[in-house]
Write a protein that holds these residues in place. Structure first.
Motif, short mmCIF file in Angstrom:
data_model
loop_
_atom_site.label_atom_id
_atom_site.label_comp_id
_atom_site.label_asym_id
_atom_site.label_seq_id
_atom_site.Cartn_x
_atom_site.Cartn_y
_atom_site.Cartn_z
N ARG A 171 6.02 -10.17 6.07
CA ARG A 171 4.56 -10.21 6.10
C ARG A 171 4.08 -11.09 4.97
O ARG A 171 4.75 -11.20 3.93
CB ARG A 171 3.96 -8.81 5.98
N THR A 172 2.91 -11.71 5.16
CA THR A 172 2.33 -12.56 4.12
C THR A 172 1.11 -11.87 3.52
O THR A 172 0.41 -11.10 4.21
CB THR A 172 1.94 -13.93 4.69
N PHE A 173 0.87 -12.13 2.22
CA PHE A 173 -0.26 -11.57 1.50
C PHE A 173 -0.94 -12.68 0.70
O PHE A 173 -0.34 -13.74 0.46
CB PHE A 173 0.20 -10.47 0.53
N PRO A 174 -2.18 -12.45 0.26
CA PRO A 174 -2.82 -13.43 -0.63
C PRO A 174 -2.01 -13.62 -1.90
O PRO A 174 -1.37 -12.69 -2.40
CB PRO A 174 -4.19 -12.79 -0.92
N GLY A 175 -2.07 -14.82 -2.44
CA GLY A 175 -1.23 -15.15 -3.58
C GLY A 175 -1.57 -14.41 -4.85
O GLY A 175 -0.75 -14.35 -5.76
N ASN A 176 -2.77 -13.82 -4.94
CA ASN A 176 -3.15 -13.12 -6.16
C ASN A 176 -2.99 -11.60 -6.05
O ASN A 176 -3.45 -10.87 -6.92
CB ASN A 176 -4.61 -13.44 -6.53
N MET A 177 -2.35 -11.11 -5.00
CA MET A 177 -2.21 -9.67 -4.83
C MET A 177 -0.95 -9.17 -5.54
O MET A 177 0.15 -9.65 -5.26
CB MET A 177 -2.14 -9.29 -3.34
N ILE A 192 2.52 -2.44 3.46
CA ILE A 192 3.88 -2.61 3.97
C ILE A 192 4.37 -1.33 4.63
O ILE A 192 4.96 -1.36 5.73
CB ILE A 192 4.83 -3.03 2.83
N LEU A 193 4.15 -0.18 3.99
CA LEU A 193 4.61 1.09 4.53
C LEU A 193 3.96 1.39 5.87
O LEU A 193 4.63 1.81 6.82
CB LEU A 193 4.32 2.22 3.54
N VAL A 194 2.65 1.17 5.97
CA VAL A 194 1.94 1.42 7.23
C VAL A 194 2.40 0.45 8.31
O VAL A 194 2.66 0.83 9.45
CB VAL A 194 0.42 1.32 7.02
N ASP A 195 2.53 -0.81 7.93
CA ASP A 195 2.93 -1.84 8.89
C ASP A 195 4.32 -1.57 9.44
O ASP A 195 4.58 -1.70 10.64
CB ASP A 195 2.88 -3.21 8.21
N MET A 196 5.26 -1.19 8.58
CA MET A 196 6.62 -0.91 9.02
C MET A 196 6.68 0.36 9.86
O MET A 196 7.50 0.48 10.78
CB MET A 196 7.56 -0.82 7.82
N ASP A 197 5.82 1.32 9.55
CA ASP A 197 5.76 2.53 10.37
C ASP A 197 5.27 2.19 11.77
O ASP A 197 5.80 2.69 12.77
CB ASP A 197 4.84 3.55 9.71
N GLY A 215 7.97 0.73 13.96
CA GLY A 215 9.07 1.60 14.39
C GLY A 215 10.19 1.75 13.40
O GLY A 215 11.30 2.16 13.78
N PHE A 216 9.95 1.45 12.11
CA PHE A 216 10.99 1.65 11.09
C PHE A 216 10.97 3.11 10.65
O PHE A 216 10.14 3.51 9.83
CB PHE A 216 10.75 0.72 9.90
N LYS A 217 11.85 3.90 11.22
CA LYS A 217 11.92 5.32 10.93
C LYS A 217 13.20 5.64 10.15
O LYS A 217 14.23 4.99 10.34
CB LYS A 217 11.90 6.14 12.23
N ASP A 218 13.11 6.66 9.31
CA ASP A 218 14.29 7.18 8.58
C ASP A 218 15.02 6.08 7.81
O ASP A 218 16.25 5.98 7.84
CB ASP A 218 15.27 7.86 9.55
N ILE A 276 4.22 12.38 -0.58
CA ILE A 276 3.39 12.96 0.50
C ILE A 276 4.04 12.71 1.85
O ILE A 276 4.05 13.59 2.72
CB ILE A 276 1.97 12.37 0.44
N LYS A 277 4.60 11.51 2.06
CA LYS A 277 5.22 11.19 3.35
C LYS A 277 6.66 11.68 3.45
O LYS A 277 7.27 11.61 4.52
CB LYS A 277 5.19 9.68 3.57
N GLY A 278 7.21 12.17 2.33
CA GLY A 278 8.59 12.64 2.34
C GLY A 278 9.60 11.54 2.58
O GLY A 278 10.63 11.76 3.23
N MET A 279 9.34 10.34 2.05
CA MET A 279 10.21 9.18 2.28
C MET A 279 11.24 9.06 1.16
O MET A 279 10.87 9.03 -0.02
CB MET A 279 9.37 7.90 2.36
#
Length: 599
Positions: free
Chosen positions: A255-261, A270-275, A278-281, A301-304
């Motif tokens: 994934r790409t993000f703004p250069g100042n982030m 990233i966590l939401v996008d990968m969820d 379908g990236f599980k476990d 909280i997510k137990g990851m």
């Protein structure tokens, strides 16, 4: 009041008919649109391909890049030859096809190896699913992915390269066609590909997540910002995040993000996008750039499960170091690893997080503390040197009446001192050593920490797993050097999406080649993974009109390369040829074997 035209039905078909233009005969339709100003219908030609030999339809760019639902609306005349459409979707007839183009003798070995790996890793299969069975478009994308791996040129040289190299794509990939192709790749295609790659992962796969900055030539992209460029170039930059598996050593997410982030702010997305993909476990491994209280509490909280490098001077880690008290060489309750030559200790730590409502989530963390005595010694010497140099700098500014810069620069240059200066002249009036900051620096010198959750690893196992992510930095270097993707060279948002999609395909292949090179006998034969492709390049594919193609023999190290990658050498190309002649069977009962006495 002007009468408005009737809008066309969304599911209506379009009759394709010949259209002569500029000396060519095209297969065209005339769809209508409603002019918003006049309300009247307007018609325009869409050329889906060309007509050759009277009625043979040859698909063009518009047809190849069109959505399958849009293609289904096209109604071709019954007397047209549309067999090329079947070839487009990969429905070729079985058997050994004869070549019907010009006589050519092209290099093929390196492309052949990449083709075999694309099939072995499931890349071609996944792309066929993403692009709805459009084999020609998949071949175009693979050709664009192979080109930077094999050559050192930009895509402007691609048509010339295709004249001497047999590529998956049979058509000439001109710059204008590449632009249209990359702009046709959407976020939907990216997400579908990531879902397919995620489905190929094993359970509890360990993923290393990291980012790198890339400079951009153009100024029209929304994500480019000025910042501290890692390549020290005075150009705006974007930030590219890639997740690699530490077992199969291949990228599985990007994934790409703004250069100042900052990295710590991007982890939530990233966590939401990968969820969603379908990236599980999976187990995440991150460096100190992704460390923050918010991210830690999100994991809990997510137990990851996770492995994260932590700053030695932060929060609960500093608390554990303080508990050691004063020591000479090492704290008494730390053990040493004789191989790694570091001291270590694993500490259980409970961290409670308030979730929705009044629910409390408990994170059972393990703080793995490490002490490198050599590193501690060098850091203490560096600290004393910095204190002395900064004090000399202050004395010089006072004696020569040099005004101070802005507060941020002053704090960065003289960080171990508290400086008082005149607000008007900005001349230093007094200074004192920041004892608290110096004491903290001395206390944490030589220490580093790795925090884990949900994993049954001791401190040394954790350290070894975390060290695997160092290989990721080499992959980023490979991306910027070997693949020549160190800069964004496109000016449109659509083009950027497509270029990153193709770069991801290239990274999968180069990462796998590097992994096999490092873990097999190939490392003794070749100095780098690039040398493997150079060794394969002289193999040629000879194609003559109305004849089956011929691939020249595989010899020497080329056979060892195929064996290491576990790919099958084409028939009749392997050195150990076996005769196809069969011995004729003799009639009658076979003779009994001789006994010892008869002998």
């Amino acid at each position: 009041m002007a009468r408005t035209g009737r809008p066309p039905k969304a599911d209506s078909g379009y009759h394709v008919s010949p259209h002569n233009s500029n000396g060519y005969c095209y297969a065209a339709t005339q769809p209508s649109v409603i002019d918003p100003d006049t309300g009247k219908k307007k018609y325009h030609y869409v050329h889906w391909g060309r007509l050759e030999d009277g009625n043979r339809f040859v698909p063009g760019k518009a047809y190849i890049l069109a959505d399958p639902t849009e293609r289904a609306r096209l109604i071709f005349p019954d007397d047209w030859d549309v067999s090329a459409i079947e070839e487009l979707v990969g429905n070729r007839k079985p058997g050994r096809p004869a070549y019907d183009g010009n006589d050519v003798n092209r290099f093929y070995g390196d492309v052949w190896l990449l083709d075999q790996l694309a099939d072995k890793l499931g890349i071609r299969k996944d792309l066929m699913v993403v692009f709805n069975g459009n084999a020609e478009m998949v071949n175009d994308i693979l050709t664009l992915a192979y080109f930077p791996i094999i050559t050192e040129y930009s895509y402007r040289r691609l048509p010339r390269w295709q004249r001497i190299v047999k590529t998956p794509s049979d058509r000439e990939l001109t710059p204008s066609y590449i632009t249209r192709l990359t702009q046709s790749i959407t976020e939907q295609h990216r997400k579908e590909l990531l879902e397919l790659r995620a489905a190929r992962l094993d359970e509890e796969e360990i993923l290393a997540v990291d980012s790198t900055s890339r400079s951009a030539w153009g100024g029209n992209l929304a994500d480019i910002h000025w910042g501290k460029n890692k390549d020290h170039l005075p150009l705006p930059q974007t930030k590219e995040v890639v997740a690699y598996t530490l077992t199969s050593h291949m990228p599985v997410y990007y994934r790409t993000f703004p250069g100042n982030m900052p990295d710590s702010r991007s982890l939530q997305v990233i966590l939401v996008d990968m969820d969603h993909a379908g990236f599980k476990d999976v187990i995440f491994v991150t460096d100190r750039g992704y460390e923050s209280i918010r991210n830690l509490e999100t994991y809990i909280i997510k137990g990851m499960p996770f492995i994260a490098c932590s700053e030695a001077g932060n929060g609960f880690v500093l608390e554990q170091i303080k508990a050691f008290g004063e020591f000479n060489t090492r704290p008494d309750d730390m053990e040493i690893d004789p191989v790694l030559q570091i001291y270590y200790k694993q500490i259980d730590y409970t961290y409670n997080v308030k979730s929705k409502g009044n629910c409390i989530k408990t994170g059972n963390l393990k703080i793995n503390l490490y002490l490198d005595p050599v590193r501690r010694s060098s850091e203490l010497v560096y600290l004393d040197s910095e204190i002395k140099l900064q004090e000399e700098e202050i004395m010089t500014r006072i004696s020569e009446r040099i005004p101070c810069e802005d507060d941020a620069s002053l704090k960065r240059k003289l960080r171990y001192f508290k400086v008082q200066y005149d607000q008007t002249t900005r001349l230093i009036k007094s200074y004192v050593l920041d004892e608290k900051k110096v004491s903290k620096a001395r206390m944490t010198s030589g220490f580093f920490a790795i925090t884990t959750m949900g994993l049954s690893m001791d401190a040394i196992e954790t350290y070894k797993h975390y060290r695997l992510r160092d290989e990721q930095e080499k992959y980023f270097q490979q991306m910027k050097s070997q693949l020549h993707f160190d800069k964004q060279q496109n000016g449109s948002e659509e083009g950027k999406t497509g270029r990153l999609f193709i770069l991801f395909i290239s990274l999968i292949l180069t990462s796998y080649i590097r992994h096999i090179w490092k873990t097999t006998e190939l490392k003794k034969l070749f100095e780098s993974s690039l040398d493997i492709l150079d060794e394969m390049r002289p193999i040629r594919c000879i194609e003559h009109t109305n004849r089956a193609r011929i691939i020249t023999p595989f010899v020497g190290d080329q056979v060892d390369i195929c064996d290491a990658f576990e790919v099958t050498i084409p028939e009749d190309c392997r050195p150990d040829y076996r005769s196809r002649r069969k011995e004729p069977k003799r009639r009658g009962r076979p003779r009994k074997p001789l006994t010892e006495r008869e002998v």
